[in-house]
Design a protein around this motif. Structure first.
Motif, PDB file in Angstrom:
ATOM      1  N   MET A   8     -19.381 -58.613  19.556  1.00  0.00           N
ATOM      2  CA  MET A   8     -20.155 -58.487  18.633  1.00  0.00           C
ATOM      3  C   MET A   8     -19.310 -57.354  18.472  1.00  0.00           C
ATOM      4  O   MET A   8     -18.664 -57.173  17.710  1.00  0.00           O
ATOM      5  CB  MET A   8     -21.496 -58.773  18.923  1.00  0.00           C
ATOM      6  CG  MET A   8     -21.988 -59.448  18.511  1.00  0.00           C
ATOM      7  SD  MET A   8     -22.027 -60.529  17.619  1.00  0.00           S
ATOM      8  CE  MET A   8     -21.611 -59.406  16.065  1.00  0.00           C
ATOM      9  N   GLN A   9     -19.460 -56.084  19.888  1.00  0.00           N
ATOM     10  CA  GLN A   9     -18.903 -54.510  18.853  1.00  0.00           C
ATOM     11  C   GLN A   9     -17.245 -54.864  18.600  1.00  0.00           C
ATOM     12  O   GLN A   9     -16.633 -54.473  17.628  1.00  0.00           O
ATOM     13  CB  GLN A   9     -19.170 -53.635  19.965  1.00  0.00           C
ATOM     14  CG  GLN A   9     -19.147 -52.301  20.075  1.00  0.00           C
ATOM     15  CD  GLN A   9     -17.785 -52.057  20.234  1.00  0.00           C
ATOM     16  OE1 GLN A   9     -16.625 -52.884  20.883  1.00  0.00           O
ATOM     17  NE2 GLN A   9     -17.303 -51.037  19.629  1.00  0.00           N
ATOM     18  N   PRO A  10     -16.251 -55.391  19.633  1.00  0.00           N
ATOM     19  CA  PRO A  10     -15.126 -55.677  19.101  1.00  0.00           C
ATOM     20  C   PRO A  10     -14.235 -56.139  17.971  1.00  0.00           C
ATOM     21  O   PRO A  10     -13.565 -56.379  17.225  1.00  0.00           O
ATOM     22  CB  PRO A  10     -13.869 -56.434  20.415  1.00  0.00           C
ATOM     23  CG  PRO A  10     -15.515 -56.851  21.867  1.00  0.00           C
ATOM     24  CD  PRO A  10     -16.738 -55.775  20.760  1.00  0.00           C
ATOM     25  N   LEU A  11     -15.862 -57.785  18.048  1.00  0.00           N
ATOM     26  CA  LEU A  11     -15.259 -58.546  17.074  1.00  0.00           C
ATOM     27  C   LEU A  11     -15.132 -58.009  15.701  1.00  0.00           C
ATOM     28  O   LEU A  11     -14.485 -57.583  14.959  1.00  0.00           O
ATOM     29  CB  LEU A  11     -16.199 -59.757  17.354  1.00  0.00           C
ATOM     30  CG  LEU A  11     -16.199 -60.741  16.355  1.00  0.00           C
ATOM     31  CD1 LEU A  11     -15.039 -61.083  15.914  1.00  0.00           C
ATOM     32  CD2 LEU A  11     -17.561 -61.887  16.135  1.00  0.00           C
ATOM     33  N   MET A  12     -16.159 -56.873  15.577  1.00  0.00           N
ATOM     34  CA  MET A  12     -16.761 -56.379  14.254  1.00  0.00           C
ATOM     35  C   MET A  12     -15.666 -54.983  13.607  1.00  0.00           C
ATOM     36  O   MET A  12     -15.508 -54.816  12.669  1.00  0.00           O
ATOM     37  CB  MET A  12     -18.109 -55.995  13.913  1.00  0.00           C
ATOM     38  CG  MET A  12     -19.333 -56.380  13.764  1.00  0.00           C
ATOM     39  SD  MET A  12     -19.989 -57.751  12.700  1.00  0.00           S
ATOM     40  CE  MET A  12     -18.904 -59.312  12.932  1.00  0.00           C
ATOM     41  N   LEU A  13     -15.082 -54.742  14.899  1.00  0.00           N
ATOM     42  CA  LEU A  13     -14.512 -53.605  15.215  1.00  0.00           C
ATOM     43  C   LEU A  13     -12.865 -54.367  14.369  1.00  0.00           C
ATOM     44  O   LEU A  13     -12.200 -53.774  13.509  1.00  0.00           O
ATOM     45  CB  LEU A  13     -13.816 -52.623  15.871  1.00  0.00           C
ATOM     46  CG  LEU A  13     -14.780 -51.844  16.741  1.00  0.00           C
ATOM     47  CD1 LEU A  13     -14.390 -50.780  17.682  1.00  0.00           C
ATOM     48  CD2 LEU A  13     -14.986 -50.560  15.206  1.00  0.00           C
ATOM     49  N   VAL A  14     -12.449 -55.026  15.147  1.00  0.00           N
ATOM     50  CA  VAL A  14     -11.986 -56.184  14.500  1.00  0.00           C
ATOM     51  C   VAL A  14     -11.327 -56.462  13.348  1.00  0.00           C
ATOM     52  O   VAL A  14      -9.800 -56.788  12.482  1.00  0.00           O
ATOM     53  CB  VAL A  14     -10.775 -57.016  16.005  1.00  0.00           C
ATOM     54  CG1 VAL A  14      -9.364 -57.838  15.419  1.00  0.00           C
ATOM     55  CG2 VAL A  14     -10.546 -56.080  16.742  1.00  0.00           C
ATOM     56  N   PHE A  15     -12.309 -57.179  13.075  1.00  0.00           N
ATOM     57  CA  PHE A  15     -12.848 -58.509  11.638  1.00  0.00           C
ATOM     58  C   PHE A  15     -12.534 -57.528  10.674  1.00  0.00           C
ATOM     59  O   PHE A  15     -11.864 -57.953   9.582  1.00  0.00           O
ATOM     60  CB  PHE A  15     -14.145 -58.723  11.768  1.00  0.00           C
ATOM     61  CG  PHE A  15     -14.251 -60.070  10.841  1.00  0.00           C
ATOM     62  CD1 PHE A  15     -13.944 -60.784  10.225  1.00  0.00           C
ATOM     63  CD2 PHE A  15     -15.126 -59.221   9.589  1.00  0.00           C
ATOM     64  CE1 PHE A  15     -14.241 -62.209   9.536  1.00  0.00           C
ATOM     65  CE2 PHE A  15     -15.120 -59.961   9.071  1.00  0.00           C
ATOM     66  CZ  PHE A  15     -14.222 -61.639   8.128  1.00  0.00           C
TER      67      PHE A  15
ATOM     68  N   PRO B 267      -7.811 -62.191  22.660  1.00  0.00           N
ATOM     69  CA  PRO B 267      -7.859 -63.583  21.518  1.00  0.00           C
ATOM     70  C   PRO B 267      -8.519 -62.617  20.428  1.00  0.00           C
ATOM     71  O   PRO B 267      -8.135 -63.460  19.750  1.00  0.00           O
ATOM     72  CB  PRO B 267      -8.779 -63.630  22.683  1.00  0.00           C
ATOM     73  CG  PRO B 267      -8.671 -63.648  24.081  1.00  0.00           C
ATOM     74  CD  PRO B 267      -8.710 -62.362  24.005  1.00  0.00           C
ATOM     75  N   LEU B 268      -9.560 -62.231  20.293  1.00  0.00           N
ATOM     76  CA  LEU B 268      -9.546 -61.580  19.615  1.00  0.00           C
ATOM     77  C   LEU B 268      -8.706 -61.481  18.370  1.00  0.00           C
ATOM     78  O   LEU B 268      -7.864 -60.952  16.706  1.00  0.00           O
ATOM     79  CB  LEU B 268     -10.776 -60.089  19.235  1.00  0.00           C
ATOM     80  CG  LEU B 268     -12.336 -61.049  19.851  1.00  0.00           C
ATOM     81  CD1 LEU B 268     -13.003 -59.517  20.023  1.00  0.00           C
ATOM     82  CD2 LEU B 268     -12.933 -62.471  19.646  1.00  0.00           C
ATOM     83  N   ALA B 269      -7.698 -59.874  19.242  1.00  0.00           N
ATOM     84  CA  ALA B 269      -6.568 -59.330  18.102  1.00  0.00           C
ATOM     85  C   ALA B 269      -5.769 -60.940  17.925  1.00  0.00           C
ATOM     86  O   ALA B 269      -4.487 -60.501  17.274  1.00  0.00           O
ATOM     87  CB  ALA B 269      -6.329 -58.414  19.582  1.00  0.00           C
ATOM     88  N   LEU B 270      -4.973 -61.700  18.460  1.00  0.00           N
ATOM     89  CA  LEU B 270      -4.767 -62.964  17.805  1.00  0.00           C
ATOM     90  C   LEU B 270      -4.986 -63.643  17.158  1.00  0.00           C
ATOM     91  O   LEU B 270      -3.943 -63.919  15.826  1.00  0.00           O
ATOM     92  CB  LEU B 270      -3.784 -64.038  19.850  1.00  0.00           C
ATOM     93  CG  LEU B 270      -3.877 -62.950  20.899  1.00  0.00           C
ATOM     94  CD1 LEU B 270      -3.429 -63.424  22.090  1.00  0.00           C
ATOM     95  CD2 LEU B 270      -1.710 -62.191  20.760  1.00  0.00           C
ATOM     96  N   PHE B 271      -6.351 -64.023  16.875  1.00  0.00           N
ATOM     97  CA  PHE B 271      -6.307 -64.773  16.028  1.00  0.00           C
ATOM     98  C   PHE B 271      -7.152 -64.407  14.030  1.00  0.00           C
ATOM     99  O   PHE B 271      -6.633 -64.804  13.945  1.00  0.00           O
ATOM    100  CB  PHE B 271      -7.732 -65.699  16.666  1.00  0.00           C
ATOM    101  CG  PHE B 271      -6.861 -66.362  17.518  1.00  0.00           C
ATOM    102  CD1 PHE B 271      -5.586 -67.613  17.226  1.00  0.00           C
ATOM    103  CD2 PHE B 271      -6.755 -66.516  18.803  1.00  0.00           C
ATOM    104  CE1 PHE B 271      -5.016 -68.164  17.991  1.00  0.00           C
ATOM    105  CE2 PHE B 271      -6.322 -67.394  20.351  1.00  0.00           C
ATOM    106  CZ  PHE B 271      -5.307 -67.680  19.967  1.00  0.00           C
TER     107      PHE B 271
END
Length: 283
Positions: A51-58, A150-154
């Motif tokens: 959740m935390q890295p997802l929100m930052l990247v998103f 993977p978050l950073a790639l997609f």
């Protein structure tokens, strides 16, 4: 008499070796127990990790560029920001995981039920029980860091340009994960259970915003006092270290300073954490 038995009898201090073997066996058993619990709660682990890295990247690399608010203005500048942000997200994921995997369970174990007493009854020195907590947290920190890639790639709307330097990555990642887990041990032994919510407001949030996640440390030069003040934050060196390991052309601290600070923080936090753990157990 077998050769193995004869060899054991020939050793100068078999009693000591037996104690050491029992200690290693107990340490391994406790670590495997923690990893088995992690496997059984993999869904919860994945949610709290993502959740935390997802929100930052998103938000910073997808939403902002899509609504025309991308940091830096041009597409090239936005891509550069996405690239430097990745290192900070990896670092902060390790810190969050260290707190969640070590500090929060410790607060419960030191609570009214005193579940920690069951652990210290194992044939281990008290300090070894604390080290096992750090090792378990460090492993979870490394797993959390893997989730970021993977978050950073997609997710990003602008490309992320990674230049993996394996020598740096394979040395910085374990030290950084140890720093995050040992920080969790310090917090778990120093914080009163009733003050756990304050961890995030007075420790984690300032660490995050002043941890060189969204910007390289060198860009703080216009604010001289802040540039030197943030050096007390271990997250700064973790973020800068991953910039060395994952990017090219992004400014960063001198590499010896990064390694020296990370090793120094790992040693200091481990010592403080073990000391606090021993006092809490024996009190």
């Amino acid at each position: 008499m077998s050769a193995a038995v004869a060899s054991d009898l020939a050793k100068p201090d078999p009693g000591h070796m037996t104690t050491r073997a029992a200690t290693l066996t107990a340490f391994r058993a406790m670590l495997l127990r923690d990893l088995k619990v992690l496997r059984k709660t993999l869904g919860t682990f994945a949610i709290r990790t993502v959740m935390q890295p997802l929100m930052l990247v998103f938000v910073f690399t997808y939403v902002f560029p899509k609504i025309g608010e991308g940091i830096g203005g041009s597409a090239r500048a936005q891509a550069a920001f996405s690239t430097l942000l990745l290192a900070g997200v990896v670092a902060t994921s390790m810190v969050f995981q260290g707190v969640q995997a070590v500090a929060l369970p410790l607060v419960q174990e030191f609570g009214v039920t005193r579940e920690i007493d069951d652990r210290v009854m194992a044939p281990l020195p008290v300090w070894a029980v604390a080290v096992e907590k750090i090792v378990s947290g460090a492993i979870q920190g490394l797993l959390a860091a893997l989730v970021v890639f993977p978050l950073a790639l997609f997710i990003p709307a602008t490309p992320v340009h990674l230049t993996v330097r394996w020598g740096y990555l394979l040395t910085i990642a374990p030290i950084a994960s140890w720093v995050g887990a040992s920080l969790g041990l310090v917090m778990g032994t120093k914080v009163d259970p009733r003050q756990v919510p304050l961890l995030f407001s007075i420790v984690i949030l300032p660490m995050t915003f002043l941890g060189a996640i969204y910007y390289p440390w060198s860009t703080l030069s216009p604010i001289t006092w802040l540039k030197w003040f943030v050096l007390i934050n271990p997250l700064v060196y973790m973020s800068e270290g991953f910039r060395v390991a994952l990017t090219s052309g992004v400014p960063h601290m001198p590499v010896p300073a990064i390694y020296g600070a990370l090793v120094g923080f790992a040693s200091l936090l481990t010592w403080v954490g073990i000391t606090g753990f021993r006092k809490r157990v024996l009190s």
